[in-house]
Motif scaffolding. Structure first.
Motif, PDB file in Angstrom:
ATOM      1  N   THR A 181       0.826  -1.207   0.000  1.00 55.99           N
ATOM      2  CA  THR A 181       0.000   0.000   0.000  1.00 55.99           C
ATOM      3  C   THR A 181       0.858   1.253   0.000  1.00 55.99           C
ATOM      4  O   THR A 181       0.629   2.179  -0.781  1.00 55.99           O
ATOM      5  N   THR A 182       1.863   1.295   0.857  1.00 56.38           N
ATOM      6  CA  THR A 182       2.733   2.469   0.927  1.00 56.38           C
ATOM      7  C   THR A 182       3.504   2.645  -0.371  1.00 56.38           C
ATOM      8  O   THR A 182       3.652   3.767  -0.862  1.00 56.38           O
ATOM      9  N   ARG A 234       1.156   4.043  -2.927  1.00 57.46           N
ATOM     10  CA  ARG A 234       0.902   5.447  -2.621  1.00 57.46           C
ATOM     11  C   ARG A 234       2.120   6.318  -2.934  1.00 57.46           C
ATOM     12  O   ARG A 234       1.967   7.455  -3.370  1.00 57.46           O
ATOM     13  N   GLU A 264     -11.063   8.115  -0.139  1.00 53.89           N
ATOM     14  CA  GLU A 264      -9.762   8.105   0.531  1.00 53.89           C
ATOM     15  C   GLU A 264      -9.915   8.709   1.922  1.00 53.89           C
ATOM     16  O   GLU A 264     -10.846   9.471   2.171  1.00 53.89           O
ATOM     17  N   ASP A 265      -8.992   8.390   2.808  1.00 57.28           N
ATOM     18  CA  ASP A 265      -9.046   8.823   4.193  1.00 57.28           C
ATOM     19  C   ASP A 265      -7.806   9.648   4.531  1.00 57.28           C
ATOM     20  O   ASP A 265      -6.682   9.166   4.351  1.00 57.28           O
ATOM     21  N   LYS A 270      -6.584  10.520   7.401  1.00 56.84           N
ATOM     22  CA  LYS A 270      -5.785   9.917   8.477  1.00 56.84           C
ATOM     23  C   LYS A 270      -4.883   8.806   7.922  1.00 56.84           C
ATOM     24  O   LYS A 270      -3.701   8.718   8.274  1.00 56.84           O
ATOM     25  N   SER A 271      -5.424   7.991   7.065  1.00 58.89           N
ATOM     26  CA  SER A 271      -4.643   6.910   6.462  1.00 58.89           C
ATOM     27  C   SER A 271      -3.497   7.468   5.618  1.00 58.89           C
ATOM     28  O   SER A 271      -2.376   6.951   5.645  1.00 58.89           O
ATOM     29  N   TRP A 272      -3.788   8.537   4.870  1.00 62.38           N
ATOM     30  CA  TRP A 272      -2.730   9.161   4.067  1.00 62.38           C
ATOM     31  C   TRP A 272      -1.673   9.804   4.957  1.00 62.38           C
ATOM     32  O   TRP A 272      -0.485   9.742   4.652  1.00 62.38           O
ATOM     33  N   GLN A 273      -2.094  10.400   6.063  1.00 59.54           N
ATOM     34  CA  GLN A 273      -1.119  10.987   6.980  1.00 59.54           C
ATOM     35  C   GLN A 273      -0.219   9.905   7.560  1.00 59.54           C
ATOM     36  O   GLN A 273       0.988  10.097   7.710  1.00 59.54           O
ATOM     37  N   GLU A 274      -0.792   8.751   7.867  1.00 60.67           N
ATOM     38  CA  GLU A 274       0.010   7.625   8.363  1.00 60.67           C
ATOM     39  C   GLU A 274       1.026   7.180   7.305  1.00 60.67           C
ATOM     40  O   GLU A 274       2.171   6.858   7.626  1.00 60.67           O
ATOM     41  N   THR A 275       0.610   7.179   6.043  1.00 63.39           N
ATOM     42  CA  THR A 275       1.536   6.851   4.952  1.00 63.39           C
ATOM     43  C   THR A 275       2.681   7.853   4.900  1.00 63.39           C
ATOM     44  O   THR A 275       3.849   7.475   4.784  1.00 63.39           O
TER      45      THR A 275
END
Length: 143
Positions: free
Chosen positions: A11-12, A15, A112-113, A115-120
């Motif tokens: 996933t990362t 992205r 898309e989320d 928070k999930s993108w920030q974690e990435t």
């Protein structure tokens, strides 16, 4: 770990490719737009000389409009959105989670989320691939 996986995970890694694509596109659109601004324009005072279109790599004229303290580009054919950050004149390669969410939702048609993108982004930062931009706390650049 299999031969097809990276230490970042699938996933990362996917992205990361989207981020690179976004940065290249944003820089291209901003470069053309900034070249058309009055020489006295600043990141906070540019609207009067803002062009209405910017041409992308494929020759498509993207619509351009002021959006908050930044600039929003929309491809009229694909409806892909590139919402350039505040400070775009001096830092055309900066990105953040919210702008990546907008880009991916418009390009991929997926929910898309942030928070999930920030974690990435945090993961990419901890792996030394990106770093925070000096002037904007939650904006990033590639190292």
């Amino acid at each position: 770990m299999s031969n097809h996986e990276t230490p970042l995970g699938k996933t990362t890694t996917s992205r990361l490719q989207l981020i690179r694509e976004y940065v290249v596109l944003q820089a291209k659109l901003l470069s053309e737009t900034v070249s058309k601004l009055d020489s006295s324009a600043t990141e906070y005072d540019f609207e009067e000389s803002l062009p209405t279109t910017a041409v992308g790599d494929d020759g498509t004229a993207w619509s351009v409009k002021a959006h908050g303290l930044g600039v929003m580009f929309v491809n009229p054919k694909t409806k892909i959105v590139v919402d350039a950050h505040v400070g775009f004149i001096d830092a055309p390669s900066v990105f953040d989670a919210w702008r990546l969410v907008q880009y991916c939702e418009s390009k991929l048609g997926t929910g898309e989320d942030v928070k999930s993108w920030q974690e990435t982004l945090d993961k990419l930062g901890s792996n030394g691939i990106i770093e925070p931009h000096a002037k904007h706390e939650r904006h990033y650049v590639f190292k």
